[in-house]
Enzyme design. Structure first.
Site, PDB file in Angstrom:
ATOM      1  N   LYS A 158      91.895  51.741 -75.704  1.00  0.00           N
ATOM      2  CA  LYS A 158      91.416  51.325 -74.288  1.00  0.00           C
ATOM      3  C   LYS A 158      90.024  50.597 -74.413  1.00  0.00           C
ATOM      4  CE  LYS A 158      89.609  54.135 -71.280  1.00  0.00           C
ATOM      5  NZ  LYS A 158      88.263  54.064 -70.847  1.00  0.00           N
ATOM      6  N   ASN A 159      88.927  51.512 -74.996  1.00  0.00           N
ATOM      7  CA  ASN A 159      87.484  51.089 -75.219  1.00  0.00           C
ATOM      8  C   ASN A 159      87.286  49.875 -75.849  1.00  0.00           C
ATOM      9  OD1 ASN A 159      87.233  52.999 -73.159  1.00  0.00           O
ATOM     10  ND2 ASN A 159      86.457  54.540 -74.529  1.00  0.00           N
ATOM     11  N   ARG A 192      84.931  50.941 -65.430  1.00  0.00           N
ATOM     12  CA  ARG A 192      83.423  50.719 -66.286  1.00  0.00           C
ATOM     13  C   ARG A 192      83.549  49.406 -66.867  1.00  0.00           C
ATOM     14  NH1 ARG A 192      78.132  51.930 -65.707  1.00  0.00           N
ATOM     15  NH2 ARG A 192      77.249  51.485 -67.439  1.00  0.00           N
ATOM     16  N   CYS A 232      84.896  56.624 -64.967  1.00  0.00           N
ATOM     17  CA  CYS A 232      84.836  58.180 -64.803  1.00  0.00           C
ATOM     18  C   CYS A 232      83.946  58.607 -64.175  1.00  0.00           C
ATOM     19  CB  CYS A 232      85.349  58.640 -66.209  1.00  0.00           C
ATOM     20  SG  CYS A 232      86.781  58.545 -66.962  1.00  0.00           S
ATOM     21  N   ARG A 240      76.059  56.723 -64.188  1.00  0.00           N
ATOM     22  CA  ARG A 240      76.586  55.538 -64.855  1.00  0.00           C
ATOM     23  C   ARG A 240      75.733  54.218 -64.372  1.00  0.00           C
ATOM     24  NH1 ARG A 240      81.890  56.158 -66.633  1.00  0.00           N
ATOM     25  NH2 ARG A 240      81.449  55.024 -68.323  1.00  0.00           N
ATOM     26  N   PRO A 241      74.289  54.259 -64.648  1.00  0.00           N
ATOM     27  CA  PRO A 241      73.638  53.060 -64.127  1.00  0.00           C
ATOM     28  C   PRO A 241      73.784  51.991 -64.900  1.00  0.00           C
ATOM     29  CG  PRO A 241      72.141  54.790 -65.196  1.00  0.00           C
ATOM     30  CD  PRO A 241      73.796  55.346 -65.053  1.00  0.00           C
ATOM     31  N   ILE A 242      73.335  50.803 -64.750  1.00  0.00           N
ATOM     32  CA  ILE A 242      73.513  49.646 -65.508  1.00  0.00           C
ATOM     33  C   ILE A 242      71.909  48.991 -66.072  1.00  0.00           C
ATOM     34  CG2 ILE A 242      75.770  48.919 -65.176  1.00  0.00           C
ATOM     35  CD1 ILE A 242      74.667  46.761 -63.152  1.00  0.00           C
ATOM     36  N   ASP A 243      70.866  49.887 -65.629  1.00  0.00           N
ATOM     37  CA  ASP A 243      69.578  49.418 -65.951  1.00  0.00           C
ATOM     38  C   ASP A 243      69.326  48.868 -67.355  1.00  0.00           C
ATOM     39  OD1 ASP A 243      70.160  52.079 -66.455  1.00  0.00           O
ATOM     40  OD2 ASP A 243      67.953  52.253 -67.029  1.00  0.00           O
ATOM     41  N   LEU A 244      70.170  49.355 -68.299  1.00  0.00           N
ATOM     42  CA  LEU A 244      69.806  48.734 -69.798  1.00  0.00           C
ATOM     43  C   LEU A 244      70.543  47.624 -70.034  1.00  0.00           C
ATOM     44  CD1 LEU A 244      70.372  52.239 -71.850  1.00  0.00           C
ATOM     45  CD2 LEU A 244      68.143  51.093 -70.969  1.00  0.00           C
ATOM     46  N   ASP A 248      83.510  61.505 -75.851  1.00  0.00           N
ATOM     47  CA  ASP A 248      84.813  61.380 -75.274  1.00  0.00           C
ATOM     48  C   ASP A 248      85.978  62.296 -76.128  1.00  0.00           C
ATOM     49  OD1 ASP A 248      84.686  57.566 -75.214  1.00  0.00           O
ATOM     50  OD2 ASP A 248      84.029  59.527 -73.835  1.00  0.00           O
ATOM     51  N   VAL A 255      75.121  63.272 -73.672  1.00  0.00           N
ATOM     52  CA  VAL A 255      75.408  61.812 -73.132  1.00  0.00           C
ATOM     53  C   VAL A 255      75.537  61.453 -71.873  1.00  0.00           C
ATOM     54  CG1 VAL A 255      76.800  59.962 -73.799  1.00  0.00           C
ATOM     55  CG2 VAL A 255      76.329  61.417 -75.555  1.00  0.00           C
ATOM     56  N   ARG A 280      95.109  56.357 -67.055  1.00  0.00           N
ATOM     57  CA  ARG A 280      94.292  55.341 -66.978  1.00  0.00           C
ATOM     58  C   ARG A 280      93.918  55.042 -68.358  1.00  0.00           C
ATOM     59  NH1 ARG A 280      88.780  56.682 -64.711  1.00  0.00           N
ATOM     60  NH2 ARG A 280      88.383  54.805 -65.838  1.00  0.00           N
TER      61      ARG A 280
HETATM   62  C1  EPZ Z   1      81.365  53.938 -72.887  1.00  0.00           C
HETATM   63  O1  EPZ Z   1      80.902  54.192 -71.674  1.00  0.00           O
HETATM   64  C2  EPZ Z   1      83.065  54.533 -73.032  1.00  0.00           C
HETATM   65  N1  EPZ Z   1      83.574  53.648 -72.020  1.00  0.00           N
HETATM   66  C3  EPZ Z   1      82.891  55.927 -72.206  1.00  0.00           C
HETATM   67  O2  EPZ Z   1      84.302  56.095 -72.339  1.00  0.00           O
HETATM   68  C4  EPZ Z   1      82.213  56.681 -73.445  1.00  0.00           C
HETATM   69  O3  EPZ Z   1      81.976  57.948 -72.976  1.00  0.00           O
HETATM   70  C5  EPZ Z   1      80.762  56.166 -73.690  1.00  0.00           C
HETATM   71  O4  EPZ Z   1      80.843  54.714 -73.687  1.00  0.00           O
HETATM   72  C6  EPZ Z   1      79.806  56.711 -74.651  1.00  0.00           C
HETATM   73  O5  EPZ Z   1      80.515  57.019 -75.883  1.00  0.00           O
HETATM   74  C7  EPZ Z   1      83.842  52.475 -72.299  1.00  0.00           C
HETATM   75  O6  EPZ Z   1      83.877  51.933 -73.480  1.00  0.00           O
HETATM   76  C8  EPZ Z   1      84.970  51.535 -71.463  1.00  0.00           C
HETATM   77  P1  EPZ Z   1      76.819  54.374 -72.421  1.00  0.00           P
HETATM   78  P2  EPZ Z   1      79.258  53.492 -71.217  1.00  0.00           P
HETATM   79  O7  EPZ Z   1      76.412  53.072 -71.726  1.00  0.00           O
HETATM   80  O8  EPZ Z   1      79.230  52.235 -71.971  1.00  0.00           O
HETATM   81  C9  EPZ Z   1      73.340  55.928 -70.002  1.00  0.00           C
HETATM   82  C10 EPZ Z   1      86.317  57.223 -71.758  1.00  0.00           C
HETATM   83  O9  EPZ Z   1      86.496  58.527 -71.756  1.00  0.00           O
HETATM   84  N2  EPZ Z   1      73.121  54.558 -69.459  1.00  0.00           N
HETATM   85  O10 EPZ Z   1      76.821  54.558 -73.763  1.00  0.00           O
HETATM   86  O11 EPZ Z   1      79.224  53.497 -69.822  1.00  0.00           O
HETATM   87  C11 EPZ Z   1      74.673  56.514 -69.263  1.00  0.00           C
HETATM   88  O12 EPZ Z   1      74.369  56.824 -67.843  1.00  0.00           O
HETATM   89  C12 EPZ Z   1      85.068  56.802 -71.301  1.00  0.00           C
HETATM   90  O13 EPZ Z   1      86.902  56.411 -72.220  1.00  0.00           O
HETATM   91  C13 EPZ Z   1      71.816  54.180 -68.972  1.00  0.00           C
HETATM   92  O14 EPZ Z   1      71.032  55.123 -68.341  1.00  0.00           O
HETATM   93  O15 EPZ Z   1      78.490  54.468 -71.994  1.00  0.00           O
HETATM   94  C14 EPZ Z   1      75.128  57.512 -70.186  1.00  0.00           C
HETATM   95  O16 EPZ Z   1      74.098  58.955 -69.606  1.00  0.00           O
HETATM   96  C15 EPZ Z   1      84.039  57.616 -70.643  1.00  0.00           C
HETATM   97  N3  EPZ Z   1      72.027  52.958 -68.424  1.00  0.00           N
HETATM   98  C16 EPZ Z   1      74.674  57.145 -71.590  1.00  0.00           C
HETATM   99  O17 EPZ Z   1      73.411  56.050 -71.129  1.00  0.00           O
HETATM  100  C17 EPZ Z   1      72.675  51.764 -68.799  1.00  0.00           C
HETATM  101  O18 EPZ Z   1      72.646  50.755 -68.304  1.00  0.00           O
HETATM  102  C18 EPZ Z   1      75.691  56.544 -72.445  1.00  0.00           C
HETATM  103  O19 EPZ Z   1      76.395  55.458 -71.728  1.00  0.00           O
HETATM  104  C19 EPZ Z   1      73.932  52.525 -69.474  1.00  0.00           C
HETATM  105  C20 EPZ Z   1      74.103  53.632 -69.893  1.00  0.00           C
END
Ligand code: EPZ
Length: 430
Positions: A20-21, A92, A116, A121-125, A305, A327, A397
């Site tokens: 899925k991811n 997401r 989830c 789940r911010p998007i600041d990065l 995960d 994480v 999902r």
């Molecule tokens: C992806 O989510 C996966 N989802 C998640 O899988 C997985 O847990 C995660 O990567 C970590 O491996 C998909 O690929 C669709 P991140 P993502 O950005 O991209 C913080 C599942 O069960 N962060 O690496 O959202 C964030 O809050 C799902 O299949 C910021 O602060 O993960 C988190 O604490 C759950 N600012 C950490 O980084 C940002 O702009 C990791 O998030 C982005 C993220």
């Protein structure tokens, strides 16, 4: 509702569905070029089908051939740039449309993504990285309104190796003339898969799977046929089940290297781990697992995960285990449900102390997200009596036919649609 009768030792051979991811960013990637794209080994789960609905809203014509697990996507020369569909905020993966629309049309208007409920789940990065490449954002209206103000190539540094931000930047950079470097990039399997997809489509991309990814604008960028790689998370879930139930499960057609962190841990708790080749691994569960400590980290650290699933093993292990979830800030909710089954877990912030118990008791528990749901199925496999898992829609999902696959491995497991009054009758019977 999913019902599980504990006690069966699972055994057999299983091939996980497409990841899925990996599918979600690739569904955004096909938008980068008009024409007909064909995705094979396509996982039929709610999130990927929701993403297809969003592609249709942008102007694509999509045919999903369920029996063949194939999606055929016709991408138009011009894409709509704004998305109102509230499906967008239910997953997401929709955020990947931001990088793609900006690359293709130079502008995008969309809500904030969902996903989830395991944290903020911010998007600041994502925003900071795209701004460094010339994108201007207007976030005042509660929507994301972004415009490309002269695409600039250059270097982007991610304060945290965010998977989604890395993928969004890879998608955006694929159409920029000139070279983009992403430093402190994520190395997760889905990032490597996306890199392989973009490379096969004609993008000059180097260093995927390391902390520094270089992308040069497109040579010839063409629609292709691409097969989605199997899901290492689904594979890992089965291998944990084998260890917990004293079973013997072989997973095939999966990149074993993506499972390394888990395989080391399964060996540490006492499982017999046999890597047969690059895409086949067999795990045999011996006696009761030993305790072990888990600290989730960006890949190649232990994957967040697989943390909930691994904790279902640790709650019946011999000894005390420490789990640290670095994480996500709120990904230990499944312990509340495991404790209802007799587990002895103390949660403090992002840490949990697990005192292993001999046996769990079947109970009625609630899934709170995809991986928490699968962790409750695993606990049900070894509990005495029946476990009922409510809100199992979360599980569907992210896993295709998980109940059927577990049943084929010997689990006594069924799933049924129940509504409130049926549930009330169930509870009266107890
Ligand atoms: C992806 O989510 C996966 N989802 C998640 O899988 C997985 O847990 C995660 O990567 C970590 O491996 C998909 O690929 C669709 P991140 P993502 O950005 O991209 C913080 C599942 O069960 N962060 O690496 O959202 C964030 O809050 C799902 O299949 C910021 O602060 O993960 C988190 O604490 C759950 N600012 C950490 O980084 C940002 O702009 C990791 O998030 C982005 C993220």
């Amino acid at each position: 509702m999913i019902r599980v009768q504990g006690g069966a030792r699972l055994s057999g051979i299983v091939k996980p569905s497409g990841a899925k991811n990996t599918t979600l960013p690739i569904l955004a990637g096909v938008l980068l070029k008009e024409g007909e794209w064909v995705l094979n080994n396509f996982p039929l789960v709610q999130d990927t089908l929701f993403m297809i609905t969003l592609l249709e809203e942008l102007g694509c014509k999509v045919k999903v051939k369920k029996a063949k697990h194939q999606a055929v996507i016709k991408v138009p020369t011009k894409l709509n740039i704004s998305i109102e569909n509230n499906i967008f905020s239910s997953l997401r993966g929709s955020i990947f449309l931001l990088g793609t629309l900006l690359a293709r049309e130079g502008e995008a208007i969309m809500p904030y993504p969902g996903g989830c409920n395991i944290g903020q789940r911010p998007i600041d990065l994502h925003i900071k990285g795209l701004e460094a490449l010339g994108v201007k954002f207007d976030l005042a209206s509660g929507l994301i309104h972004a415009k490309v103000d002269g695409k600039v190539a250059g270097r982007v540094y991610l304060d945290y190796p965010s998977v989604g931000a890395t993928e969004n930047l890879m998608l955006f950079a694929s159409l920029i003339p000139g070279e983009v470097t992403i430093d402190n990039a994520a190395q997760e399997p889905q990032v490597v898969d996306l890199g392989n997809f973009l490379k096969a489509s004609g993008v000059n991309i180097y260093g995927v799977g390391t902390h520094s990814i270089k992308i040069k604008g497109p040579r010839r960028f063409n629609p292709i046929m691409f097969s989605i790689p199997s899901d290492p998370l689904e594979a890992g879930t089965f291998l944990i089940a084998s260890t917990m139930t004293g079973g013997d499960i072989t997973v095939k057609d999966v990149e074993v290297k993506f499972l390394n962190p888990l395989l080391y841990k399964l060996g540490e708790v006492g499982a017999d781990v046999r890597m047969q080749n690059a895409t086949t691994v067999r795990v045999i569960g011996k006696s009761r697992p030993q305790a072990a400590n888990i600290k989730t980290l960006p890949f190649p650290g232990f994957p967040t995960d697989l943390q909930p699933q691994m904790t279902s093993l640790l709650v019946i292990a011999e000894g005390v285990s420490l789990v640290v979830e670095t994480v996500f800030e709120s990904r230990l909710q499944h312990f509340r449900e495991l404790n209802k089954m007799g587990a002895q877990v103390t949660v403090e912030g992002r840490q949990a102390i697990i005192r292993g118990v001999e046996k769990l008791q079947g109970a009625e528990v609630v899934a709170t997200d995809i991986r928490a749901g699968s962790s409750l199925i695993l606990a049900g496999l070894v509990a005495e009596g029946e476990t009922k898992i409510l809100d199992d829609f979360h599980v569907h999902r992210g896993y295709e036919n998980l109940v059927e696959k577990f049943s084929n491995l010997g689990a006594k497991i069924t799933s049924q649609i129940v509504n409130k009054e049926m549930l009330a009758n169930e509870q009266e019977k107890v």
